[in-house]
Write a protein that holds these residues in place. Structure first.
Motif, PDB file in Angstrom:
ATOM      1  N   ARG A 375      26.115  14.217  10.125  1.00 26.44           N
ATOM      2  CA  ARG A 375      24.956  14.439  10.974  1.00 26.44           C
ATOM      3  C   ARG A 375      24.404  13.076  11.384  1.00 26.44           C
ATOM      4  NH1 ARG A 375      21.809  17.617   6.520  1.00 26.44           N
ATOM      5  NH2 ARG A 375      22.809  15.892   5.396  1.00 26.44           N
ATOM      6  N   VAL A 377      22.015  10.615  13.784  1.00 27.63           N
ATOM      7  CA  VAL A 377      20.806  10.470  14.589  1.00 27.63           C
ATOM      8  C   VAL A 377      20.873   9.126  15.299  1.00 27.63           C
ATOM      9  CG1 VAL A 377      18.290  10.171  14.489  1.00 27.63           C
ATOM     10  CG2 VAL A 377      19.392  11.965  13.134  1.00 27.63           C
ATOM     11  N   ILE A 403      22.975  14.894  16.147  1.00 22.33           N
ATOM     12  CA  ILE A 403      22.035  16.014  16.026  1.00 22.33           C
ATOM     13  C   ILE A 403      20.662  15.703  16.617  1.00 22.33           C
ATOM     14  CG2 ILE A 403      23.195  16.921  13.977  1.00 22.33           C
ATOM     15  CD1 ILE A 403      20.899  15.725  12.293  1.00 22.33           C
ATOM     16  N   GLN A 404      20.372  14.432  16.864  1.00 21.71           N
ATOM     17  CA  GLN A 404      19.036  14.098  17.342  1.00 21.71           C
ATOM     18  C   GLN A 404      19.050  12.734  18.016  1.00 21.71           C
ATOM     19  OE1 GLN A 404      16.090  13.574  14.274  1.00 21.71           O
ATOM     20  NE2 GLN A 404      14.377  14.105  15.602  1.00 21.71           N
ATOM     21  N   LEU A 451      19.873  14.108   7.447  1.00 23.20           N
ATOM     22  CA  LEU A 451      20.870  13.424   8.264  1.00 23.20           C
ATOM     23  C   LEU A 451      21.757  12.609   7.348  1.00 23.20           C
ATOM     24  CD1 LEU A 451      19.445  10.205   9.889  1.00 23.20           C
ATOM     25  CD2 LEU A 451      18.126  11.559   8.280  1.00 23.20           C
ATOM     26  N   ASP A 452      22.900  12.185   7.870  1.00 17.93           N
ATOM     27  CA  ASP A 452      23.823  11.384   7.067  1.00 17.93           C
ATOM     28  C   ASP A 452      23.854   9.925   7.519  1.00 17.93           C
ATOM     29  OD1 ASP A 452      24.817  13.593   5.478  1.00 17.93           O
ATOM     30  OD2 ASP A 452      25.812  14.267   7.300  1.00 17.93           O
ATOM     31  N   ARG A 454      22.153   7.097  10.551  1.00 18.20           N
ATOM     32  CA  ARG A 454      21.248   6.819  11.666  1.00 18.20           C
ATOM     33  C   ARG A 454      21.662   5.508  12.332  1.00 18.20           C
ATOM     34  NH1 ARG A 454      15.484   7.292   9.976  1.00 18.20           N
ATOM     35  NH2 ARG A 454      15.688   5.200   9.078  1.00 18.20           N
TER      36      ARG A 454
END
Length: 468
Positions: A375, A377, A403-404, A451-452, A454
């Motif tokens: 995940r 970001v 995801i974001q 999240l994983d 960033r």
């Protein structure tokens, strides 16, 4: 310890005599057990934040942490089982030796030796990599600790596969190459097998004082002279670390003994003799072997390993030029890895044709990054409005799970990657595509963050990127 060896016996008891001999021959060809005391490691915390090398953690969230951050047993998850070897892909085995003081006292042992042995069937080559026991790494399901703690944790918390499986996953995550198998052997099995071969020949590169296993007999081996050692002295030679290079010298001697075992078998045409001795060898050795290899794989690997020319066997040691001596939060001596230097050594040893690259890209058709399903970001700190959205679409088209998208709240000249929960293949891919230096990649272990990974886009990405 009784429980430990009971597991080994159950693992092997169903083998017939011939295949037992091949199993034992391969594992012992692959292993030299070093055993030397060191102090018990306690209360290592997650306050260290160093960069993980890429790898594939298969065991995540084994425990829920309590409010103090301590792992809580009883929250185990299933362990991924290695796929059956196809006979043509590169295959890698983690060889483990256990701490002698722990073993002798009957305590839950730490590992004291870790050697990766990798075979490339297509290229007919092999490689060996020795990993220092004090390397400071992230242990899946736990926090940071010395790498030899991974075996202890797996045994102490009775994890699926025990200490060997958690050690395998830890090394795979740290080094960044798939590790399919592990093999643990005890000291007496090693000694017995060397004696059955008639000893092994070594040539020290400096004076080495060795003490016969279990006694006070000492002998000084002189440099530059070939000498044949029986099992007890061979073990002592591999254990000795009180030379100028310390643990690095010891790792070099361990690799020397491994190759000497191989040469002894080939030079003296010992395979038929070993097969003839299979029943007796099994009685003496089978209780001291623990591995997740099946019979067919052990036989295939053993025969393949003996066919590889000595010139195609590459050796490597993570030495003092690749680490920074330091202290853990509890004051224990540790070695902090220098990731870029270790990556260079890793790629020299494990790069091959016909195998998955440790640095995998979705665009190359590999499933390694996709399977991680990290995940991701993306924050925009580049000063270029809209760059985060365009970057997100670019990586989504390449199979990355963005995801974001958000704003960093300020300008950043350099792109940065922050790791919250493993996902080494994804991190390596992003760092490679975006040109992020290791100094701008850091670990913030927080599996509850949602999240994983960033990525904070910097001005460098705005100035130089492959976006359409």
């Amino acid at each position: 310890m009784k429980k430990f060896f009971t597991k080994i016996s159950l693992k092997i008891k169903a083998m017939d005599g011939l295949t037992k001999a091949f199993m034992i021959a391969f594992i012992l060809f692959s292993l030299v057990t070093s055993v030397v005391a060191f102090r018990f490691v306690n209360n290592l915390t997650k306050t260290m934040t160093i960069l993980d090398l890429p790898g594939a953690p298969l065991l995540e969230g084994i425990f829920n942490n309590d409010e103090s951050g301590s792992p809580q047993p009883g929250k185990q998850v299933a362990v991924a089982t290695p796929e059956p070897w196809d006979g043509s892909s590169r295959v890698t085995v983690l060889i483990l030796g256990l701490d002698y003081n722990d073993w002798r006292a009957g305590d839950t042992p730490h590992s004291d030796t870790m050697i990766l042995i990798s075979i490339d069937p297509i290229g007919k080559s092999a490689s060996m990599l020795s990993i220092p026991r004090d390397m400071w790494v992230s242990i899946p399901g736990f926090d940071y600790g010395r790498i030899n703690e991974s075996y202890f944790n797996g045994e102490a918390y009775n994890l699926p596969g025990g200490g060997a499986e958690l050690a395998r996953q830890t090394v795979e995550q740290f080094i960044g190459v798939p590790v399919q198998y592990y093999a643990v052997i005890d000291f007496y099995s090693f000694i017995k097998f060397i004696d059955e071969l008639g000893g092994v020949q070594v040539r020290p590169d400096q004076p080495v004082t060795i003490e016969r296993f279990g006694s006070e007999y000492e002998e000084v081996l002189q440099p530059g002279q070939d000498v044949t050692l029986d099992g007890e002295l061979a073990l002592a030679y591999a254990r000795e670390r009180h030379t100028q290079g310390g643990d690095v010298d010891r790792a070099r001697r361990q690799q020397e003994v491994i190759l000497s075992i191989r040469n002894r078998i080939l030079k003296h045409h010992s395979i038929p003799e070993l097969v003839a001795k299979a029943p007796a060898l099994y009685q003496d050795l089978s209780s001291g072997i623990y591995t997740n290899m099946n019979l067919q794989e052990a036989i295939q690997l053993g025969l393949l390993g003996l066919q590889i020319d000595i010139s195609n066997i590459n050796k490597g040691i993570i030495d003092y030029t690749m680490v920074i001596p330091s202290e853990s939060p509890s004051g224990e001596k540790i070695l902090k890895p220098i990731p870029d230097k270790i990556r260079i050594l890793r790629d020299q040893l494990f790069a091959t044709t016909g195998t998955k690259s440790p640095i995998a890209s979705p665009a190359d058709g590999s499933t390694l990054v996709r399977d991680e399903a990290a995940r991701v970001v993306i924050w925009n700190g580049s000063g270029d409005a809209g760059l985060a959205d365009r970057t997100a679409e670019y990586f989504r088209s390449a199979g990355i799970n963005v995801i974001q998208v958000g704003d960093a709240g300020g300008y950043s000249p350099a792109t940065k990657i922050e790791i919250f929960n493993g996902k080494p293949y994804t991190v390596e891919y992003l760092a490679q595509i975006m040109g992020v230096a290791s100094a701008n990649i850091w670990n913030t272990f927080d599996p509850a963050a949602g999240l994983d990974v960033r990525v904070t886009l910097g001005g460098d990405w705005a100035q130089n990127n492959p976006l359409p």
